[in-house]
Scaffold this motif. Structure first.
Motif, mmCIF file in Angstrom:
data_model
loop_
_atom_site.group_PDB
_atom_site.id
_atom_site.type_symbol
_atom_site.label_atom_id
_atom_site.label_comp_id
_atom_site.label_asym_id
_atom_site.label_seq_id
_atom_site.Cartn_x
_atom_site.Cartn_y
_atom_site.Cartn_z
ATOM 1 N N SER A 21 47.852 35.622 36.388
ATOM 2 C CA SER A 21 47.396 37.009 36.511
ATOM 3 C C SER A 21 47.435 37.505 37.944
ATOM 4 O O SER A 21 47.597 38.700 38.199
ATOM 5 C CB SER A 21 45.986 37.143 35.941
ATOM 6 O OG SER A 21 45.128 36.230 36.584
ATOM 7 N N GLY A 62 40.931 38.731 40.327
ATOM 8 C CA GLY A 62 40.307 37.480 39.889
ATOM 9 C C GLY A 62 40.402 37.282 38.389
ATOM 10 O O GLY A 62 41.434 37.577 37.777
ATOM 11 N N LYS A 63 39.288 36.766 37.787
ATOM 12 C CA LYS A 63 39.281 36.472 36.351
ATOM 13 C C LYS A 63 39.482 37.738 35.518
ATOM 14 O O LYS A 63 40.040 37.702 34.426
ATOM 15 C CB LYS A 63 37.959 35.808 35.955
ATOM 16 C CG LYS A 63 37.740 34.452 36.601
ATOM 17 C CD LYS A 63 38.541 33.391 35.877
ATOM 18 C CE LYS A 63 38.572 32.066 36.600
ATOM 19 N NZ LYS A 63 37.322 31.371 36.624
ATOM 20 N N ALA A 66 42.977 38.307 34.688
ATOM 21 C CA ALA A 66 43.451 37.468 33.568
ATOM 22 C C ALA A 66 43.067 38.102 32.237
ATOM 23 O O ALA A 66 43.862 38.131 31.289
ATOM 24 C CB ALA A 66 42.861 36.071 33.691
ATOM 25 N N THR A 67 41.836 38.603 32.156
ATOM 26 C CA THR A 67 41.383 39.255 30.921
ATOM 27 C C THR A 67 42.271 40.451 30.598
ATOM 28 O O THR A 67 42.684 40.653 29.455
ATOM 29 C CB THR A 67 39.923 39.730 31.086
ATOM 30 O OG1 THR A 67 39.147 38.616 31.502
ATOM 31 C CG2 THR A 67 39.365 40.295 29.792
#
Lengths: 612, 493
Positions: A21, A62-63, A66-67
């Motif tokens: 991502s 960040g995360k 990815a989401t």
């Protein structure tokens, strides 16, 4: 072209999942495609959603990125589904017609098909693969369209190839023929192609002639050998000149062998000469020439074979071993020895073939050779020929010394005697069962051999379905029964006599067995006798079995004998059972073999039940 | 009354060897004293086996499907002696003498009838099913936690990129799979196991385990499969969480929401539950177009599916049975049906998919009957065939949901079959062309069989599996059955 751009975005989504991502959010291709689609967002809500998702991805970090990337991929999966199109054929233009095929249904149920497919494809959970394939073919169930693509590859599987070749492919018939022909490699063919040739010929018959001719002329050695064999069966006239050429000039011995065998359907003198030449001169080719010489329809074949036999007998002298000192003498002796061995081999083959070909005409030559030939090796061959021809004088001549003869000669003689006639066999062999004969050295052994032959002959007749041969040896010669009844009281022969009498239909055979059963002390194997009596439906048999209970005590058959008494349900057997049971408990005590005793008690109470 | 035929016996046989042995028993005359009862429903006799005394063998047709009994010690059911008796009955049952059946057989028959009647009796209306609310809440909590960990796991994977998966990831996938299985989310667990197998470079039939190693690089096809699985897992997480909260996806129907309960949260529907939820259907007449068995070596489950055409409305439903590999020795999967089945009362599983699962209770008296297929049935099938355009449109609707299978079995009206290069092509009346090709890992390739069938019998109605090939990003077809020239040709298992 928004559709194309969406397709590219779909690929991007997948690619970016692998890139990660962090890279996805600043991917230039992704952003370029986003910009390309952006003007359409106001008109097409689905595109607006895609743009919105790409924007969310680029904004996230960040995360969260990815989401958003996963959300983007999920969205593209939906777009992909909504836009799914039919695959484009690799080639364009008009559809070509399919190659013609025969009509074959799909009658097999899934479980039957699964079993057959498993058997053909080497499924390790399927047992008895070859037997299963044969079973399907025999029952006519193998003719299923779905089997066709699997049948040919299975021909290369050694575990099932014979079943496929002999049963499955012929059962599929002309439906599989085009594929068989198409898969045939004539110039470079191997063993599998030879098998295919056999099946093709079997399926297509006359229609295969041209293919077989081509295979004979242009095929590999394996293919030539198979093709000439099949062509001789289908078209003997066309095969003969080809077979003659192959038999004399082919570079492969295997092809020459099969070409010689194929000449069995020939009729010309040229073919006879080629066969006789190969038969006489080559140990390797002789069996194949022999097969053909046995079949060939030529008026001179018998005369020529007899002449060859007479010549070979004259050429073979007694065995003489000369002393050899020098190298030359040793070489000459070795050569002479080899030539003599070859001549003996030829004579053995001739004594086997000529009786089959010329019949009784052969007897004087064989008799003369048996009685007077100087070379002792000739005697057994000549005897064999005489026995095969059913020459009775030889039986008398040989049977006088049969007790001392080698076991194989005994077997030959006995086989020939029984084949001729069970009555004549009795006339010649009964003497060996006289007490004086049995007491002589080798007497019992010979008697056992004779009874074995009686049994074998009896079984052979039982297994034959043809009506004239169905009468048992005992029906054709009742004296055998009388002889066996006498032998019931011979310690060495009782066992066999019981077995044979049990299989005889004659009432007096059963009478004799029942009489023996009543003399318990004289029965060597009471359990075996009881077992055999159990298979007889005569009500006296059950009584005799009950009387034998005491004698078979301790045998593993006791339990099943009790079950037999229950099954026959004859109240007359109850007293014998009670007598035995009471005797047993008296002798062994009440705690002896409790389970067995319980079973006997149950049987007794069953037999003694109130039957009103 | 159940009609015993050679085919029905073959379907009942536990394995091919038993059937082969049974034929041997009949051929060798090991069956003796065969007789039948006066009503013809009870057949009995003796069979000489390897034991010292003959086995008592019988077949009872009083309760519908045959009840086969044998006194032999075999654990197979029916045993070879029972199958032999059935075969003998098919071949020469009419010649069996009529005798009074043994008393013990009559006793067993009476007990069995009583059991069947008891089962068929409707449950008392005033006895509502007990619902263990605390257990339900506990399970929901566990599933929610499992979904949270799965979400985190996927996010971590994608954050770093799926291109860098290592042995550590394979172990983590296996671990996560166990966690999902513990939470009774078998679908997600199986997907994770499959993912681990691909990453570890194993075939479907290899043993898995936590010590597997990652393969070096994935092919394009494998990458596509991995991406599809990750997407599916992601959708599972998102929708699963909403489902646990009792919320449906925007625009989703009740049927879709209920289907998610099954596919995501591992709900096992009971027939009464489905009826209560409104999925009951009545008076269906079904013709099995094709039958297939799929062995899933990851979940170790075997599935038999019959694709049944509803002769009235033209839909194709799936009649399924699933068994773990370990019980296949003792139990049989659903057998194929050669006739036309009429079901009075059945349920259709929820979901907006083209081939919904159908299920019914065979034990209900007179609920199911089967009759031989007639020409009119085949004609009805032809009437339900559609052109390619309509089929594709229907498939697209299904493909939009990543949780639904990317394939469907439909009836295509084929105007012409032909070849383009080495490809087999079906063309409809409008000239649209479908490339026919076996999907990877098909249980039995059917395209070569279809090629022969099409050449011999000509065009007609093709029961075709339309499937989306993720690598080619296009829809192909796999022929499963061809109805042409009055024949029904099954192309697969």
């Amino acid at each position: 072209m928004p559709k194309e751009t969406l397709k590219e975005l779909d690929r991007d989504a997948e690619r970016l999942l692998f890139a990660g991502s962090a890279l996805a959010r600043s991917d230039t291709d992704l952003l370029a495609r986003r910009d390309k689609l952006a003007p359409l967002a106001t008109k097409v809500p689905a595109i607006a959603k895609v743009i919105e998702q790409i924007d969310a991805l680029t904004r996230a970090s960040g995360k969260a990125a990815a989401t958003e990337l996963l959300g983007f991929e999920a969205l593209m999966a939906q777009v992909r589904g909504a836009q799914a199109a039919l695959a484009t054929p690799k080639e364009s233009g008009e559809l070509a017609p399919l190659p013609p095929a025969r009509r074959l249904g799909t009658p097999l149920s899934p479980s039957e098909l699964g079993a057959l497919v498993g058997a053909l494809t080497g499924d390790t959970t399927i047992r008895y693969r070859a037997a299963l394939i044969r079973d399907f073919a025999t029952r006519g169930l193998a003719r299923d369209l779905r089997i066709l693509p699997l049948a040919l590859p299975a021909l290369a599987d050694k575990a099932v190839s014979s079943a496929v070749e002999e049963a499955l492919l012929p059962a599929l018939g002309k439906a599989i023929a085009p594929e068989l022909v198409a898969s045939l490699d004539i110039p470079q063919g191997k063993a599998i192609d030879a098998r295919k040739i056999g099946v093709i010929a079997r399926i297509l018959g006359d229609e295969a002639k041209d293919l077989l001719r081509e295979a004979v002329q242009n095929g590999s050695a394996e293919v030539r050998a198979a093709a000439i064999t099949q062509l001789a069966k289908i078209d003997p006239e066309a095969a003969e000149p080809l077979a003659l050429g192959l038999a004399q000039r082919d570079r492969s011995t295997e092809v020459r062998k099969m070409a010689l065998a194929a000449l069995g359907t020939a009729q010309t003198s040229e073919a006879l000469e080629v066969l006789l030449d190969a038969y006489e001169k080559s140990n390797d080719l002789r069996p194949f020439a022999s097969t053909a010489l046995e079949e060939i329809q030529h008026p001179q074949v018998g005369v020529r074979l007899v002449s060859l036999l007479v010549g070979a007998l004259a050429a073979l002298g007694p065995l003489k071993i000369k002393r050899a000192a020098t190298r030359e003498e040793k070489d000459a002796a070795a050569k002479a020895q080899k030539e003599r061995e070859d001549l003996v081999t030829l004579l053995a083959a001739l004594f086997d073939l000529v009786p089959r070909r010329v019949g009784a005409e052969m007897i004087p030559i064989a008799l003369e050779a048996y009685r007077n030939h100087k070379a002792r090796e000739v005697k057994p061959f000549a005897l064999q020929a005489l026995l095969a021809l059913g020459h009775e004088e030889t039986f008398d001549e040989v049977s006088a010394s049969i007790r001392e003869a080698a076991p194989e000669v005994q077997d030959e003689l006995l086989h020939a005697l029984f084949k001729l006639d069970p009555a004549r066999a009795f006339d010649r062999l009964a003497t060996f069962f006289e007490p004086s004969g049995l007491r002589m050295k080798g007497g019992t052994v010979l008697a056992v051999r004779i009874l074995e032959r009686v049994e074998a002959h009896h079984l052979e007749v039982e297994e034959t379905d043809t009506a004239p041969a169905r009468a048992s040896i005992f029906a054709r010669e009742p004296r055998w029964i009388e002889l066996l009844i006498d032998l019931l009281y011979d310690d060495d022969l009782q066992d066999r006599a019981i077995r044979l009498l049990a299989s005889a239909e004659a009432p007096r055979a059963l009478d004799a067995l029942l009489k023996l059963a009543s003399r318990i002390g004289q029965v060597q194997h009471p359990a075996a006798l009881a077992n055999l009596l159990r298979s007889r439906s005569d009500p006296r048999a059950a009584l005799a079995v009950a009387d034998l209970l005491d004698a078979i005590e301790g045998s593993t058959d006791l339990s099943s004998t009790l079950e037999y008494l229950v099954q026959t349900d004859d109240p007359a057997t109850a007293p014998a059972l009670r007598r035995w049971l009471e005797g047993l408990q008296k002798k062994r005590g009440k705690r002896y073999a409790a389970a067995l005793v319980k079973k006997a008690e149950h049987a007794l109470s069953f037999l003694e039940r109130d039957r009103k | 009354m159940f009609v015993v035929t050679e085919q029905s016996i073959a379907e009942m046989a536990p394995n091919d060897k038993a059937l082969l042995d049974a034929r041997g028993i009949v051929k060798n005359g090991a069956l003796r004293k065969l007789a039948r009862s006066e009503d013809g429903l009870l057949v009995f006799g003796l069979c000489q086996g390897s034991g010292s005394s003959p086995y008592q063998v019988s077949m009872d047709l009083a309760t519908g499907a045959p009840t086969v009994r044998c006194s032999c010690p075999s654990r197979q059911f029916p045993c070879k002696h029972g199958l032999g008796l059935m075969l003998a009955f098919v071949h020469r049952g009419q010649t069996f003498p009529v005798e009074e059946p043994p008393a013990d057989l009559l006793g067993k028959r009476a007990r069995m009838s009583a059991r069947v009647e008891k089962k068929a009796a409707p449950a008392p209306a005033d006895a509502p099913r007990k619902i263990d609310r605390s257990a339900q809440a506990k399970k929901a909590r566990e599933q929610s936690e499992a979904l949270d960990t799965l979400e985190q796991f996927i996010v971590d994977l994608v954050s770093a990129g799926l291109g860098g998966l290592t042995d550590k990831h394979v172990r983590a996938l296996v671990h996560q799979s166990k966690r999902m299985a513990d939470a009774d989310m078998k679908g997600a667990a199986a997907a994770l196991d499959r993912l681990a197998a691909i990453v570890a470079g194993e075939g479907d039939d290899e043993e898995g385990g936590a010590d597997r190693e990652a393969r070096r690089g994935l092919s394009e096809a494998q990458q596509t499969r991995v991406a599809a699985m990750i997407t599916q897992l992601w959708v599972t997480v998102r929708r699963g969480k909403r489902a646990l909260e009792g919320k449906a996806e925007d625009g989703a129907t009740k049927s879709e929401a209920d289907a998610e309960l099954e596919s995501i949260l591992g709900k096992r529907w009971l027939l009464p539950e489905l009826e209560e939820a409104g999925y009951g259907v009545a008076n269906r007449t079904l013709l099995e177009l094709a039958h297939e068995r799929v062995d899933d070596h990851v979940t170790e489950m075997a599935t038999a599916t019959g694709f049944m055409l509803d002769l009235d409305d033209g839909s194709i439903v799936r009649e399924m049975s699933m068994l773990p590999f370990r019980v296949l020795h003792f139990e049989k999967l659903r057998a194929s049906r050669s006739g036309v089945v009429t079901v009075q009362k059945a349920v259709l599983y929820p979901g907006e998919i083209l081939n919904r699962r159908i299920r019914w209770d065979e034990r209900l008296p007179d609920n199911v009957s089967e009759r031989p297929r007639s020409r009119a049935d085949v004609e009805a099938a032809h009437r339900h065939a559609r052109p390619l355009d309509a089929l594709l449109k229907a498939l697209r609707n299904q493909l939009k949901n990543p949780l639904y299978p990317p394939e469907a079995v439909l009836l295509l009206a084929v105007q012409r079959f032909g070849a383009l290069g080495d490809e087999l092509v079906a063309e409809d009346a409008a000239g649209a062309r479908l490339v026919l090709r076996d999907p990877d890992g098909a249980p039995l390739p059917t395209t070569s069989t279809l090629r022969r069938a099409a050449a011999a019998f000509g065009p007609g109605t093709l029961a075709v599996r339309l499937y989306f090939d993720p690598l080619a990003r296009a829809v192909y077809g796999q022929g499963l059955a061809l109805l042409a020239s009055g024949e029904h040709l099954r192309l697969g298992m």
